[in-house]
Design an enzyme around this catalytic site. Structure first.
Site, mmCIF file in Angstrom:
data_model
loop_
_atom_site.group_PDB
_atom_site.id
_atom_site.type_symbol
_atom_site.label_atom_id
_atom_site.label_comp_id
_atom_site.label_asym_id
_atom_site.label_seq_id
_atom_site.Cartn_x
_atom_site.Cartn_y
_atom_site.Cartn_z
ATOM 1 N N GLU A 1 0.820 -1.204 0.000
ATOM 2 C CA GLU A 1 0.000 0.000 0.000
ATOM 3 C C GLU A 1 0.860 1.263 0.000
ATOM 4 O O GLU A 1 0.541 2.249 -0.670
ATOM 5 C CB GLU A 1 -0.924 0.010 1.231
ATOM 6 C CG GLU A 1 -1.902 -1.162 1.274
ATOM 7 C CD GLU A 1 -1.409 -2.350 2.071
ATOM 8 O OE1 GLU A 1 -2.210 -2.957 2.788
ATOM 9 O OE2 GLU A 1 -0.199 -2.672 1.975
ATOM 10 N N TRP B 1 21.994 -38.167 -12.359
ATOM 11 C CA TRP B 1 20.950 -37.307 -12.913
ATOM 12 C C TRP B 1 19.930 -38.112 -13.713
ATOM 13 O O TRP B 1 20.254 -38.726 -14.715
ATOM 14 C CB TRP B 1 21.565 -36.211 -13.777
ATOM 15 C CG TRP B 1 22.454 -35.287 -13.006
ATOM 16 C CD1 TRP B 1 23.799 -35.114 -13.159
ATOM 17 C CD2 TRP B 1 22.073 -34.429 -11.925
ATOM 18 N NE1 TRP B 1 24.284 -34.209 -12.248
ATOM 19 C CE2 TRP B 1 23.248 -33.778 -11.477
ATOM 20 C CE3 TRP B 1 20.859 -34.163 -11.295
ATOM 21 C CZ2 TRP B 1 23.224 -32.863 -10.431
ATOM 22 C CZ3 TRP B 1 20.847 -33.253 -10.248
ATOM 23 C CH2 TRP B 1 22.010 -32.607 -9.832
#
Length: 352
Positions: free
Chosen positions: A59, A182
């Site tokens: 704000e 991996w």
């Protein structure tokens, strides 16, 4: 008909608030993600989002962005989360709105944090503001799922993550060198590092550290590193492991006193028997960690699944076939979303 049009207008600007708020993902902890726009005669004259804890709230940034401040007394301020009404590291945003005499306030959802929890709405209404609450409430709560889970369930938002081969294994049975094998491609691995910049913590078990010797950082994506949470019931992790390199905060959960004193290392005792997942969740909550990615291994992941203490599961399915090894965790939930990352699939589950 007028009411329908008014609702659509409110939704339009709250959507913009949500878009702005997402810019702060990973940098606002322990504060929530918040976006704000200020509208005058159907034009946005100012907008902002909360960027970092201790800095200006959404704000404030929106008000400061308005060039002609005299327009504020005739404008509407939209905010994705209830404006705060208490003094924290910054003054209350309610006071700012009242000070600038902004007459209309539209709020996405109420803030369930005990210091706010409707008090901001009450304060604005007491000051004579026209307050509308609950616009795109579901979307606004989704935006701050981490914040709401932490304050309402008293635990972090828990994301389970693993990669499995086409034939359902997360790792080979044996490895000669303590480093990852991996299963996924480079695009999937980079996405994981992006996720690490967005969540507050990352957790792995003892075997994962011994077998893979991971760094658990975000070196392949720009952003901050998560807090490392490491389980080591019997103090088996070698002292030369990457997790003890002091480069990022690390919390070591042990069943007995570890005796390891390293830079940036915090030792925490816990009971590894019984409600294992609950115990970890309690400790993470005590350390004010609003979100955690649990990356394994299988036993750790399955413990959280079996206890029903999780919120999301992000499962990569690579193109390789291992034939044997450590089986992937068993998750009997309905698929929420499926994505393709070149040769990999990303399957996302939400706990119902």
């Amino acid at each position: 008909m007028y009411y329908f049009c008014e609702v659509k207008v409110h939704e339009k600007y709250i959507k913009r608030c949500i878009e702005l708020a997402k810019n702060g993902l990973g940098t606002t902890y322990p504060n929530p993600l918040v976006g704000s726009v200020i509208v005058y005669k159907n034009e946005i004259i100012g907008e902002g989002w909360h960027q970092k804890s201790g800095e200006a709230h959404a704000e404030v940034n929106a008000v400061n962005a308005v060039k002609n401040q005299s327009l504020l007394s005739k404008a509407t301020i939209y905010v994705s989360l209830e404006p705060c009404s208490h003094f924290g590291k910054t003054p209350p945003c309610c006071d700012l709105i009242i000070k600038h005499k902004i007459p209309n306030v539209v709020v996405g959802t109420i803030d369930s944090f005990s210091e706010v929890s409707g008090n901001g709405i009450k304060k604005l209404m007491a000051a004579g503001k026209n307050v509308t609450v609950g616009v795109l409430e579901k979307e606004c709560r989704e935006l701050n799922k981490r914040f709401f889970t932490f304050h309402e369930k008293k635990r972090p938002y828990i994301i389970l993550k693993w990669a499995e081969s086409q034939d359902g294994f997360i790792a080979p049975a044996h490895k000669e060198i303590p480093e990852p094998v991996w299963i996924t491609n480079v695009f999937s691995r980079q996405l994981v590092h992006k996720w690490r910049t967005e969540e507050q913590a990352i957790l792995v078990g003892t075997k994962t550290v011994i077998v893979d010797n991971p760094r658990l950082d975000a070196r392949d994506w720009k952003g901050g590193n998560p807090v490392r949470i490491v389980l080591d019931n019997c103090n088996r992790i070698p002292k030369e492991s990457h997790i003890f390199d002091g480069k990022q905060k690390t919390i070591l959960l042990s069943g007995t006193k570890s005796g390891i004193e390293k830079e940036n290392l915090h030792n925490e005792m816990m009971n590894f028997d019984g409600a294992f997942a609950n115990g970890i969740s309690d400790i993470l909550h005590k350390n004010e960690l609003q979100s955690v990615i649990i990356e394994g291994g299988r036993q750790t992941l399955q413990s959280f699944i079996d206890a029903g203490i999780w919120d999301e599961a992000r499962v990569f399915r690579g193109s390789i076939i291992l034939k044997n090894g450590i089986k992937a965790p068993i998750l009997n939930n309905i698929l929420f979303e499926k994505q393709l990352l070149k040769s990999d699939e990303l399957l996302i589950y939400r706990k119902s």
